[in-house]
Design a protein around this motif. Structure first.
Motif, PDB file in Angstrom:
ATOM      1  N   SER A 207      47.094  77.344  47.553  1.00  0.00           N
ATOM      2  CA  SER A 207      46.992  77.058  46.113  1.00  0.00           C
ATOM      3  C   SER A 207      45.606  77.393  45.575  1.00  0.00           C
ATOM      4  N   THR A 211      44.963  80.017  42.516  1.00  0.00           N
ATOM      5  CA  THR A 211      44.234  79.567  41.320  1.00  0.00           C
ATOM      6  C   THR A 211      43.011  80.439  41.072  1.00  0.00           C
ATOM      7  N   GLN A 214      44.116  83.773  39.658  1.00  0.00           N
ATOM      8  CA  GLN A 214      44.533  83.621  38.264  1.00  0.00           C
ATOM      9  C   GLN A 214      43.326  83.546  37.345  1.00  0.00           C
ATOM     10  N   LYS A 215      42.299  82.801  37.765  1.00  0.00           N
ATOM     11  CA  LYS A 215      41.088  82.708  36.958  1.00  0.00           C
ATOM     12  C   LYS A 215      40.376  84.060  36.849  1.00  0.00           C
TER      13      LYS A 215
END
Length: 294
Positions: A207, A211, A214-215
């Protein structure tokens, strides 16, 4: 009703046997002579055998006394060991400690903690079990483990308390043939077109990696997932893709893989976890060492 022999009586018997005199034995036992005389007489009555021959000069052992003296000493020694074991157990200095740990803890953290724990508590038996953070949390709550080294944050709510003990950051694990392998740092967005090797979905690192990507403005192309970080690194070595791994893995990176710092830091945390409201003294001692280590 049959009388129950007391350890106190055995101590009196051994002291009297060693001194050969009621008066000297009473002095060493820090008591007066009459209670000692009564206690020895009651012991002999309970045993149904005389332990001493009395005379004006003192006492000497009978055959029954000689036969039982070594056993009395051994019983007292065993009782002392029992008391010491109970004290050490209450203080977390003796017993069996079940430690769960995530695979990445084996790179540096776990060996360091185990060495220090064994130095301080050599009488504790350690049982080590590798598992995911979620599995460790579940087993702590179910009293199947005593303490754990986990990735934070935990993805599932569990009845455990955690504390950060080893802050780290992710680095890019690249095949040595990658154009970024020789650089000092790399922007995560520059790896957007690369296939990624991820840890399995139950891993916190899975995860955290998603994340971070994605950032950085992209969703990674997932080429493969692997349960263990060592397997992730092996797949990177094979050229199947790139991965994000803790910098602590640097000492265990296989030949053919390069770790490169990310230009934008991605923190990753390891914590010590204890069962909430049910941590044993053994587990608390381990957690204290872990807390002091960072």
């Amino acid at each position: 009703m049959k009388a129950i022999m007391e350890l106190r009586q055995l101590r009196y018997f051994v002291m009297l046997a060693e001194t050969g005199n009621f008066h000297r034995a009473a002095e060493r036992l820090n008591m007066s002579q009459p209670p000692l005389t009564v206690a020895i007489r009651k012991l002999e009555e309970e045993l149904g055998a005389a332990l001493f021959v009395r005379s004006a000069r003192g006492v000497s052992l009978t055959a029954a006394g000689r036969a039982s003296l070594d056993m009395a000493r051994a019983t007292l020694a065993q009782a002392d060991r029992f008391r010491e074991a109970a004290r050490e157990g209450a203080a977390g200095e003796r017993g069996r400690l079940r430690v769960g740990f995530v695979g990445s803890a084996t790179f540096e953290l776990l060996p360091r903690l185990i060495a220090e724990y064994r130095r301080r508590y050599p009488a504790v038996e350690l049982v080590l079990e590798e598992a995911t953070s979620a599995e460790i949390a579940r087993k702590l709550a179910a009293a199947e483990l005593d303490v754990g080294l986990v990735r934070l944050p935990l993805l599932q709510i569990a009845a455990v308390d955690t504390q950060v003990i080893d802050p780290d950051e992710l680095h890019a694990a690249l095949p040595e043939g990658s154009p970024f392998a020789g650089t000092q740092s790399v922007e995560l967005g520059d790896l957007a077109e690369q296939p990624f090797i991820l840890q399995s979905r139950i891993s916190v690192l899975h995860s955290i990696t998603l994340t971070a990507c994605q950032k950085a403005g992209f969703m990674p192309i997932v080429a493969q997932e692997a349960a263990q970080l060592s397997a992730v690194l092996a797949l990177v070595r094979s050229g199947l893709g790139v991965a994000l791994v803790p910098s602590r893995a640097a000492g265990s990176v296989p030949q053919g893989v390069r770790l490169v710092r990310l230009a934008t830091k991605v923190p990753v945390l390891t914590g010590v976890a204890l069962p909430r409201d049910a941590a044993s003294p053994l587990a608390k001692n381990f957690a204290a060492i872990a807390s002091d280590s960072h």
